[in-house]
Design an enzyme around this catalytic site. Sequence first.
Site, short mmCIF file in Angstrom:
data_model
loop_
_atom_site.label_atom_id
_atom_site.label_comp_id
_atom_site.label_asym_id
_atom_site.label_seq_id
_atom_site.Cartn_x
_atom_site.Cartn_y
_atom_site.Cartn_z
N GLU A 40 51.06 9.34 13.77
CA GLU A 40 51.20 8.02 14.54
C GLU A 40 50.35 6.97 13.99
OE1 GLU A 40 49.06 8.16 18.43
OE2 GLU A 40 48.63 10.15 18.03
N LYS B 183 53.32 27.55 -7.55
CA LYS B 183 52.05 26.88 -7.39
C LYS B 183 51.84 26.62 -5.91
CE LYS B 183 52.31 22.44 -7.36
NZ LYS B 183 52.70 21.11 -7.91
N TYR C 232 47.55 15.49 -12.22
CA TYR C 232 47.75 16.14 -10.86
C TYR C 232 47.82 17.80 -11.03
CZ TYR C 232 52.75 16.91 -11.79
OH TYR C 232 53.85 17.59 -12.54
N GLU D 153 45.52 20.10 -8.81
CA GLU D 153 45.89 21.13 -7.92
C GLU D 153 45.50 22.71 -8.27
OE1 GLU D 153 50.38 19.08 -6.87
OE2 GLU D 153 50.03 20.60 -8.70
N HIS E 278 52.38 11.11 20.16
CA HIS E 278 51.09 11.28 20.43
C HIS E 278 50.72 12.66 20.99
CE1 HIS E 278 46.95 10.21 21.32
NE2 HIS E 278 47.07 10.64 22.45
N CYS F 20 60.02 24.29 -12.42
CA CYS F 20 59.78 24.25 -11.02
C CYS F 20 59.73 25.68 -10.41
CB CYS F 20 60.72 23.32 -10.39
SG CYS F 20 60.28 23.33 -8.60
N CYS G 18 56.53 24.10 -9.16
CA CYS G 18 56.35 23.98 -7.91
C CYS G 18 56.39 24.94 -7.01
CB CYS G 18 57.67 22.98 -7.61
SG CYS G 18 58.13 21.77 -8.48
#
Length: 453
Positions: A447, A50, A177, A181, A442, A42, A47
């Site tokens: 939302e 990256k 993935y 990525e 909002h 990682c 992670c």
Amino acid sequence: MSYDFDLFVIGAGSGGIAAARRAAEYGAKVGISEFNRLGGTCVNRGCVPKKLMVYASHFPDNFKAASGYGWTVGETSFNWEKMITAVNNEVTRLNGIYQKMLDNSQVKLFNGYAQLIDSHTIAIGEEKVTADKILIAVGGKPTKPDTITGIEHAMTSDDIFHLQKQPKRIVIIGGGYIGVEFACILNGLGSEVTQVIRGDKILKGFDEDIREEIQTAMQHKGIRIITNCDCDHMKIEPIETGLQITIKSLDNHEEIIVADAVSLAATGRIPNLENLGLENTKVEVVKGAIAVGEKSQTAEANIYAIGDCTDRINLTPVAIKEGRAFADHFYGDKSYRMSYDNVPTAVFSSPEACTVGLTETEARERYGEAVKVYRSKFRPMYYTLPDLPEKTLMKLIVDTNTDKVVGAHMVGDDAAEIIQGVAIAVNMGATKADFDATVAIHPSSAEEFVTMR
């Protein structure tokens, strides 16, 4: 019997360090070994570097959007060497932090490759130590398929963080993935990207709407995705101008592409068990991974394993949680709490995606006609003034028998940040009525999750 350590952890990645520090906090005498840099995949090859590269890849789109808000952005250029140096400097800084954390927790670090001699003895180089309990947290490593001729000329995701020059043309094999990525990162940084996948869509196992939305967006951004390929029988040959890649489709159509580099990041990762000495113990390996029970226990009573080497859910936060659950239970006298249900996960592609719970297909297989799907697709406010075509997709999957939200999915800006909060609700068993009763913030994209009808 007296041992040198109450606990010895093999592997100082995120999970191993989390377990070691937590056990030490409870008063256990802990040792840990690592033959590479602290932090594991990682921090060093995954992670963290990256995600920093993901940030770098977003600036061209930000520059483009700026004009819609009255900004004039002058001539821009990108310096790969400066970016990659900054990324690796940050990794080095984090290595130092991990070292300080181990020192502060009084966990003894052994630099070197650890090998099990027996169920209680570990050799690190010429040194041998004993431990009451042993925790294996050695993670995984990328693989290269040996069915591809010329595979030795290809690189893996580990290598890309150390490239001194930006690849101007790159072929990425695989639609997982990691491959997705890096395809998006390199495209955003200006490389010409071709992605080769076996099926007709990227991201196998994800919700179909997510797969379709991201693939379409990638293609609109200029990434060429070649589908339905026989990825096992490609050919890679060095030529004067770079690498020549011969690609065959499943219907035997052949195409030749010339590139600077080939990344095989998405062809798979496997547990890193080589030379670990498992054969000297009763630890069982099933389908290339260490077999463990409910509390991460192996077939050897005092040996446990967590993280990617067990090939359950290969995510850093899962390994950390497994490590802390192990330490809490065995050294903190607490109940073992680790659930693999509703684990959120993100794909840091462009656009970004995040998901928690069941896909629509999984939900229909489980609940049948009781499944109701709520969808919302819109252009976020940020893109209105620049008049850019970016879209956000949000999706809730509900079991109408109970009104519980059993899946939540999103493609769009800040998907991971938004789904993290939604994951808490899903994990607590929130109903669609609970979502509806929540007052919206909002104006925001988030939302939509509480206003969908």
